[in-house]
Design a protein around this motif. Structure first.
Motif, PDB file in Angstrom:
ATOM      1  N   ALA A  99      71.935  68.831  33.707  1.00  0.00           N
ATOM      2  CA  ALA A  99      71.005  69.113  32.606  1.00  0.00           C
ATOM      3  C   ALA A  99      69.565  68.922  33.042  1.00  0.00           C
ATOM      4  O   ALA A  99      68.683  69.706  32.668  1.00  0.00           O
ATOM      5  CB  ALA A  99      71.325  68.226  31.401  1.00  0.00           C
ATOM      6  N   ASP A 100      69.301  67.891  33.835  1.00  0.00           N
ATOM      7  CA  ASP A 100      67.935  67.665  34.320  1.00  0.00           C
ATOM      8  C   ASP A 100      67.470  68.837  35.182  1.00  0.00           C
ATOM      9  O   ASP A 100      66.309  69.268  35.100  1.00  0.00           O
ATOM     10  CB  ASP A 100      67.869  66.365  35.135  1.00  0.00           C
ATOM     11  CG  ASP A 100      67.824  65.138  34.244  1.00  0.00           C
ATOM     12  OD1 ASP A 100      67.549  65.281  33.044  1.00  0.00           O
ATOM     13  OD2 ASP A 100      68.072  64.028  34.752  1.00  0.00           O
ATOM     14  N   LEU A 101      68.375  69.349  36.027  1.00  0.00           N
ATOM     15  CA  LEU A 101      68.029  70.500  36.852  1.00  0.00           C
ATOM     16  C   LEU A 101      67.802  71.736  35.983  1.00  0.00           C
ATOM     17  O   LEU A 101      66.833  72.485  36.178  1.00  0.00           O
ATOM     18  CB  LEU A 101      69.155  70.768  37.854  1.00  0.00           C
ATOM     19  CG  LEU A 101      69.040  72.052  38.677  1.00  0.00           C
ATOM     20  CD1 LEU A 101      67.879  71.963  39.671  1.00  0.00           C
ATOM     21  CD2 LEU A 101      70.351  72.330  39.421  1.00  0.00           C
ATOM     22  N   GLU A 128      64.558  72.670  34.314  1.00  0.00           N
ATOM     23  CA  GLU A 128      63.487  73.172  35.183  1.00  0.00           C
ATOM     24  C   GLU A 128      63.555  74.683  35.374  1.00  0.00           C
ATOM     25  O   GLU A 128      62.669  75.273  35.978  1.00  0.00           O
ATOM     26  CB  GLU A 128      63.567  72.485  36.552  1.00  0.00           C
ATOM     27  CG  GLU A 128      63.338  70.990  36.533  1.00  0.00           C
ATOM     28  CD  GLU A 128      63.405  70.399  37.924  1.00  0.00           C
ATOM     29  OE1 GLU A 128      62.722  70.931  38.829  1.00  0.00           O
ATOM     30  OE2 GLU A 128      64.165  69.438  38.134  1.00  0.00           O
ATOM     31  N   THR A 129      64.626  75.312  34.870  1.00  0.00           N
ATOM     32  CA  THR A 129      64.748  76.763  35.006  1.00  0.00           C
ATOM     33  C   THR A 129      63.877  77.447  33.955  1.00  0.00           C
ATOM     34  O   THR A 129      63.580  76.871  32.910  1.00  0.00           O
ATOM     35  CB  THR A 129      66.203  77.222  34.817  1.00  0.00           C
ATOM     36  OG1 THR A 129      66.610  76.981  33.464  1.00  0.00           O
ATOM     37  CG2 THR A 129      67.145  76.506  35.778  1.00  0.00           C
ATOM     38  N   PRO A 130      63.483  78.695  34.198  1.00  0.00           N
ATOM     39  CA  PRO A 130      62.669  79.395  33.204  1.00  0.00           C
ATOM     40  C   PRO A 130      63.438  79.808  31.962  1.00  0.00           C
ATOM     41  O   PRO A 130      62.834  80.199  30.966  1.00  0.00           O
ATOM     42  CB  PRO A 130      62.169  80.628  33.983  1.00  0.00           C
ATOM     43  CG  PRO A 130      63.156  80.820  35.077  1.00  0.00           C
ATOM     44  CD  PRO A 130      63.631  79.460  35.452  1.00  0.00           C
ATOM     45  N   VAL A 163      61.496  64.400  27.739  1.00  0.00           N
ATOM     46  CA  VAL A 163      60.851  63.460  28.658  1.00  0.00           C
ATOM     47  C   VAL A 163      60.176  64.187  29.823  1.00  0.00           C
ATOM     48  O   VAL A 163      59.030  63.900  30.178  1.00  0.00           O
ATOM     49  CB  VAL A 163      61.883  62.450  29.202  1.00  0.00           C
ATOM     50  CG1 VAL A 163      61.239  61.518  30.231  1.00  0.00           C
ATOM     51  CG2 VAL A 163      62.503  61.653  28.057  1.00  0.00           C
ATOM     52  N   HIS A 164      60.893  65.152  30.416  1.00  0.00           N
ATOM     53  CA  HIS A 164      60.425  65.757  31.663  1.00  0.00           C
ATOM     54  C   HIS A 164      59.504  66.956  31.461  1.00  0.00           C
ATOM     55  O   HIS A 164      58.629  67.199  32.294  1.00  0.00           O
ATOM     56  CB  HIS A 164      61.626  66.165  32.516  1.00  0.00           C
ATOM     57  CG  HIS A 164      62.548  65.027  32.834  1.00  0.00           C
ATOM     58  ND1 HIS A 164      62.121  63.878  33.471  1.00  0.00           N
ATOM     59  CD2 HIS A 164      63.884  64.847  32.601  1.00  0.00           C
ATOM     60  CE1 HIS A 164      63.138  63.049  33.611  1.00  0.00           C
ATOM     61  NE2 HIS A 164      64.213  63.611  33.088  1.00  0.00           N
ATOM     62  N   ASN A 165      59.704  67.705  30.402  1.00  0.00           N
ATOM     63  CA  ASN A 165      58.898  68.919  30.188  1.00  0.00           C
ATOM     64  C   ASN A 165      57.665  68.564  29.358  1.00  0.00           C
ATOM     65  O   ASN A 165      57.540  68.913  28.185  1.00  0.00           O
ATOM     66  CB  ASN A 165      59.739  70.003  29.518  1.00  0.00           C
ATOM     67  CG  ASN A 165      60.891  70.466  30.393  1.00  0.00           C
ATOM     68  OD1 ASN A 165      61.323  69.763  31.297  1.00  0.00           O
ATOM     69  ND2 ASN A 165      61.395  71.661  30.136  1.00  0.00           N
ATOM     70  N   LYS A 166      56.763  67.859  30.005  1.00  0.00           N
ATOM     71  CA  LYS A 166      55.631  67.267  29.296  1.00  0.00           C
ATOM     72  C   LYS A 166      54.657  68.303  28.741  1.00  0.00           C
ATOM     73  O   LYS A 166      53.941  68.030  27.778  1.00  0.00           O
ATOM     74  CB  LYS A 166      54.901  66.283  30.220  1.00  0.00           C
ATOM     75  CG  LYS A 166      55.774  65.116  30.662  1.00  0.00           C
ATOM     76  CD  LYS A 166      54.996  64.108  31.459  1.00  0.00           C
ATOM     77  CE  LYS A 166      55.898  62.995  31.991  1.00  0.00           C
ATOM     78  NZ  LYS A 166      56.580  62.278  30.917  1.00  0.00           N
ATOM     79  N   ARG A 167      54.616  69.478  29.345  1.00  0.00           N
ATOM     80  CA  ARG A 167      53.691  70.505  28.876  1.00  0.00           C
ATOM     81  C   ARG A 167      54.245  71.304  27.699  1.00  0.00           C
ATOM     82  O   ARG A 167      53.517  72.101  27.105  1.00  0.00           O
ATOM     83  CB  ARG A 167      53.339  71.453  30.030  1.00  0.00           C
ATOM     84  CG  ARG A 167      52.565  70.777  31.152  1.00  0.00           C
ATOM     85  CD  ARG A 167      52.145  71.779  32.212  1.00  0.00           C
ATOM     86  NE  ARG A 167      51.380  71.148  33.287  1.00  0.00           N
ATOM     87  CZ  ARG A 167      50.888  71.794  34.334  1.00  0.00           C
ATOM     88  NH1 ARG A 167      51.106  73.109  34.446  1.00  0.00           N
ATOM     89  NH2 ARG A 167      50.200  71.156  35.256  1.00  0.00           N
TER      90      ARG A 167
END
Length: 229
Positions: free
Chosen positions: A105-107, A110-112, A142-146
């Motif tokens: 899921a973390d990976l 990061e996909t578009p 958490v990770h997709n801060k933008r």
């Protein structure tokens, strides 16, 4: 020590040399599926991943081995920019352990096309595929801060729709996603807490558990202090 580049066969042989029955037994105690496991900890696998480097084609081949550790290395060394929806769907057909799902899921966030995956996976009846959708939401907060807060607030109806799924690995991920949205920002906190309170009064046992647990955390002093800060 493995250097880069290394073949799938060389990597698998190295992994097999590190086999630990004691670690396999420990994994089972944490609910990790141990079919095909060698018994190598994730921190050690991450060290190996750094040594062998990123290689998307090799990652796909590592996944196909069916070995738990090789699949974790596949996740750690795949290129999210190169992953295709077809490759992700092929991986999802093999999802059978919360540990693999959450790492993937973390990976995938990061996909578009991560938003499309959430929509697709949440509607899938397979327990671990549906878990992947909500693990992705939890991780992306958490990770997709933008990403704007509105993206995550818009997932609250999806959380509500699946809050009555009683399967252990789904309900825990739904709860996780709800709590993480509420902790993301002041803007997210109010709507997430409101849904948590609503679910806490549900006649459905699973939804009620999800809601009460989320209310407890989102109303806690630690969370409220961090959001005020």
């Amino acid at each position: 020590m493995i250097g880069s580049p290394s073949s799938v066969a060389e990597i698998v042989a190295h992994l097999q040399s590190l086999r630990s029955q004691e670690n396999i037994a420990g994994m089972a105690r944490y609910g990790i599926a141990t079919d095909g496991a060698i018994g190598i900890s994730n921190p050690d696998l991450q060290k190996i991943a750094r040594r062998v480097g990123r290689n998307h084609g090799r990652a796909l081949d590592l996944w196909r081995t069916g070995i738990r550790e090789a699949r974790m290395l596949a996740i750690y060394t795949a290129d999210p920019a190169a992953l295709t929806p077809a490759e992700v769907r092929a991986w999802s057909a093999d999802f059978a352990s919360w540990e693999i799902v959450d790492a993937a899921a973390d990976l995938l966030t990061e996909t578009p096309f991560w938003r499309e995956l959430i929509a697709e996976f949440s509607g899938d009846d397979r327990e671990f595929v549906r878990r992947a959708a909500f693990s992705m939401i939890a991780g992306a907060t958490v990770h997709n801060k933008r990403e704007p807060d509105e993206t995550f607030i818009a997932y609250l109806p999806l959380i509500e729709a699946h809050a009555d799924d009683p399967r252990n690995f789904v309900k825990k991920a739904v709860n996780w996603a709800l709590r993480n949205i509420g902790k993301r920002s002041r803007n997210c906190h109010g709507p997430a807490l409101a849904l948590s309170q609503k679910l806490a009064t549900s006649v459905d046992k699973t939804a009620r558990w999800i809601g009460k647990d989320a209310v407890k955390e989102l109303s806690g002093e630690k969370v409220l202090a961090r959001l005020k800060g």
